[in-house]
Enzyme design. Sequence first.
Site, PDB file in Angstrom:
ATOM      1  N   HIS A  25       0.838  -1.208   0.000  1.00  0.00           N
ATOM      2  CA  HIS A  25       0.000   0.000   0.000  1.00  0.00           C
ATOM      3  C   HIS A  25       0.873   1.259   0.000  1.00  0.00           C
ATOM      4  O   HIS A  25       0.660   2.180  -0.799  1.00  0.00           O
ATOM      5  CB  HIS A  25      -0.908  -0.024   1.238  1.00  0.00           C
ATOM      6  CG  HIS A  25      -1.841   1.145   1.359  1.00  0.00           C
ATOM      7  ND1 HIS A  25      -3.180   1.056   1.050  1.00  0.00           N
ATOM      8  CD2 HIS A  25      -1.637   2.430   1.759  1.00  0.00           C
ATOM      9  CE1 HIS A  25      -3.757   2.233   1.251  1.00  0.00           C
ATOM     10  NE2 HIS A  25      -2.838   3.086   1.688  1.00  0.00           N
ATOM     11  N   GLU A  26       1.862   1.277   0.891  1.00  0.00           N
ATOM     12  CA  GLU A  26       2.708   2.478   0.994  1.00  0.00           C
ATOM     13  C   GLU A  26       3.596   2.643  -0.240  1.00  0.00           C
ATOM     14  O   GLU A  26       3.862   3.770  -0.674  1.00  0.00           O
ATOM     15  CB  GLU A  26       3.543   2.428   2.277  1.00  0.00           C
ATOM     16  CG  GLU A  26       2.728   2.304   3.572  1.00  0.00           C
ATOM     17  CD  GLU A  26       1.567   3.293   3.685  1.00  0.00           C
ATOM     18  OE1 GLU A  26       1.634   4.388   3.083  1.00  0.00           O
ATOM     19  OE2 GLU A  26       0.577   2.972   4.366  1.00  0.00           O
ATOM     20  N   HIS A  29       1.783   4.418  -3.003  1.00  0.00           N
ATOM     21  CA  HIS A  29       1.689   5.879  -2.870  1.00  0.00           C
ATOM     22  C   HIS A  29       2.829   6.605  -3.597  1.00  0.00           C
ATOM     23  O   HIS A  29       2.745   7.818  -3.812  1.00  0.00           O
ATOM     24  CB  HIS A  29       1.675   6.285  -1.394  1.00  0.00           C
ATOM     25  CG  HIS A  29       0.334   6.158  -0.744  1.00  0.00           C
ATOM     26  ND1 HIS A  29      -0.825   6.631  -1.327  1.00  0.00           N
ATOM     27  CD2 HIS A  29      -0.045   5.620   0.454  1.00  0.00           C
ATOM     28  CE1 HIS A  29      -1.854   6.394  -0.530  1.00  0.00           C
ATOM     29  NE2 HIS A  29      -1.412   5.774   0.557  1.00  0.00           N
ATOM     30  N   GLU A  48      -5.898   6.980  -1.738  1.00  0.00           N
ATOM     31  CA  GLU A  48      -6.147   5.842  -0.854  1.00  0.00           C
ATOM     32  C   GLU A  48      -6.871   4.697  -1.565  1.00  0.00           C
ATOM     33  O   GLU A  48      -6.634   3.525  -1.276  1.00  0.00           O
ATOM     34  CB  GLU A  48      -6.924   6.291   0.386  1.00  0.00           C
ATOM     35  CG  GLU A  48      -6.211   7.363   1.207  1.00  0.00           C
ATOM     36  CD  GLU A  48      -4.785   6.982   1.609  1.00  0.00           C
ATOM     37  OE1 GLU A  48      -4.426   5.788   1.533  1.00  0.00           O
ATOM     38  OE2 GLU A  48      -4.020   7.884   1.989  1.00  0.00           O
TER      39      GLU A  48
END
Length: 597
Positions: A25-26, A29, A48
């Site tokens: 997930h990170e 980004h 998100e």
Amino acid sequence: REEDMLLPEGSSAAGHQRVVIVVAHELAHQWFGNLVTPSWWTDIWLNEGFASYLENVGTHQMEPTWHMLDQMVLTMQDVMVADGLPSTHPVSQPVEHPDDIGQIFDAISYDKGMSVIRMMNHFLTEDTFRKGLTNYLNHFAYDSATQDDLWEFLTAAAKEDGRLPQDASVKDIMDTWTLQGGYPVVGVTRSEDGTVTLTQQRFLLAGNSSDDQGSSWWVPISYTSANGPNFTYTFPDLWIPAGTSSYTMTPKIPKEHWVILNIQGTGYFRVNYEVADWGLISDQLMTGHTVIEVVTRAQLLDDALSLARGGYLTYDVPLDLVNYLEKEVEYVPWSSAMDGFSYLEQMLTRTAAYGDLRRYLLSLLEPLYFSVGFEDSPDDPHLDQYKRSLAVSWACKMGHEECESNAVNLFNAWMANATEVSANTKSTVYCMGVASGGQEAWEGVWERYLHTEVASEQTHLLRALGCSNELWLLARYLDMAFTEGSGIRKQDIALVFGSVADNDISRTMAWNFLRDQWERIVTYYDSFSSVGRLITSATKEFNTPIEKFELETFYKEHEDSLSTATRAVQIALENTDVNIAWMENNYEEIKKWLGDN
């Protein structure tokens, strides 16, 4: 939190999966957030939602046996509960005040965002979706963008590849999913000659009211039927355009054949069939459930249980549908079913019908429990470990004698330092041990908590301490959570409070503590978004008029001091209304059905 980033030796399957998806997930980004940044907070869901989508896609590339693309449907089903309330908000939410910012980092931005992106991937197809996305990222690299910018690039790719309905753009379609809250239920009716008619209306957990008739969506419809089942093709066979309340499908499908819409649960909507058609689907599940693909089975279960919860179906339909579970060996459908049943468990826990519900759920669970066994093996396939965690947790919670005995014996051996407890069943074993062991067990687990430095172990132990059957210990535990130097960190308060509120014997005590100690809690905690989680924990099972009155009184008394926790109270009030209506409409029917079965 350390447990979201660090993976100690002997971690559970869930712990392992959690760390991998957080890292993925990170990393996502770096593209969605860093390379291209939303122009304003309104479009934070682009950050998100895409990171939540790509955490699953990325993890699937690394660990295909974890079936992350299948598990995505469970995240969608979870957020559809919150999005089924009138107070939900659009994915793209206007932000006009700093207080609004913290409140939009919620399940709607993350999980609904992920779910509508997943739907878009399927109706555009992977190649077209990827092409449009790549062009968008290249064009806006090191710059800011809005959702309309993304729609423009996806439309260009889709027009080039012929992926859209005539005269429609991605903006036309996706604005109906991002600029209004909620989602539709697609109704399926069939005439004797095989004509299939589709309708759409907004789905609400409290049933449909007359004030939401203005909502409509562009709905992508994929389908298959008994006379040629094909669950691999998720590109839409047809669209229900926004503003269309009724749509006739072609070709006709013989009435004796089942028809199933929303293949692999890729669309963010529910499907309701006529009772006879639910019966045909139920018959297929009983005679050969593997004919219907696994994620589609999970979505059928979730739709049926949710439609009954909202009053669109009588409960005998989903309760008939779940009978096939004795043959089900896959984790995802089991997870969908038990999530649906957890609502019944919460509503009936303080009623005369609870004993019959427990007996019924044990009869459903026993084949699964005996097939996976209590004894865990970290070498088992990933989702088999998930399945065992689910079976052991529910069997022990429902009072299965062998499960309880195994858990308590293992806990006692662990307390005597004789054996380690498997990470996959640890939460159940610790909880059962504390519940049965009185003060000695509680103090022993607290000592273990103080002396371990492993974050995931600390979480297991703190949660287990809320399982005690001694009210005075639980009262002391709540007090410790808001006492400086007690050993409980502020970041763990919500976990401690939630564990006490989840315990049937101390739920009311947790609510009373929240009301009586409000000023102390707010002063000590200094984070209103976290206080909102306490309100949610304490009130989620409220289903009586007196509880509603207490919650309304609390709101009036503290309205000026709630700050960003205001939304949590408003949602709690709405949930309480829904629960009261559910009890009035369903309790007697469910009680009778459980008594007869």
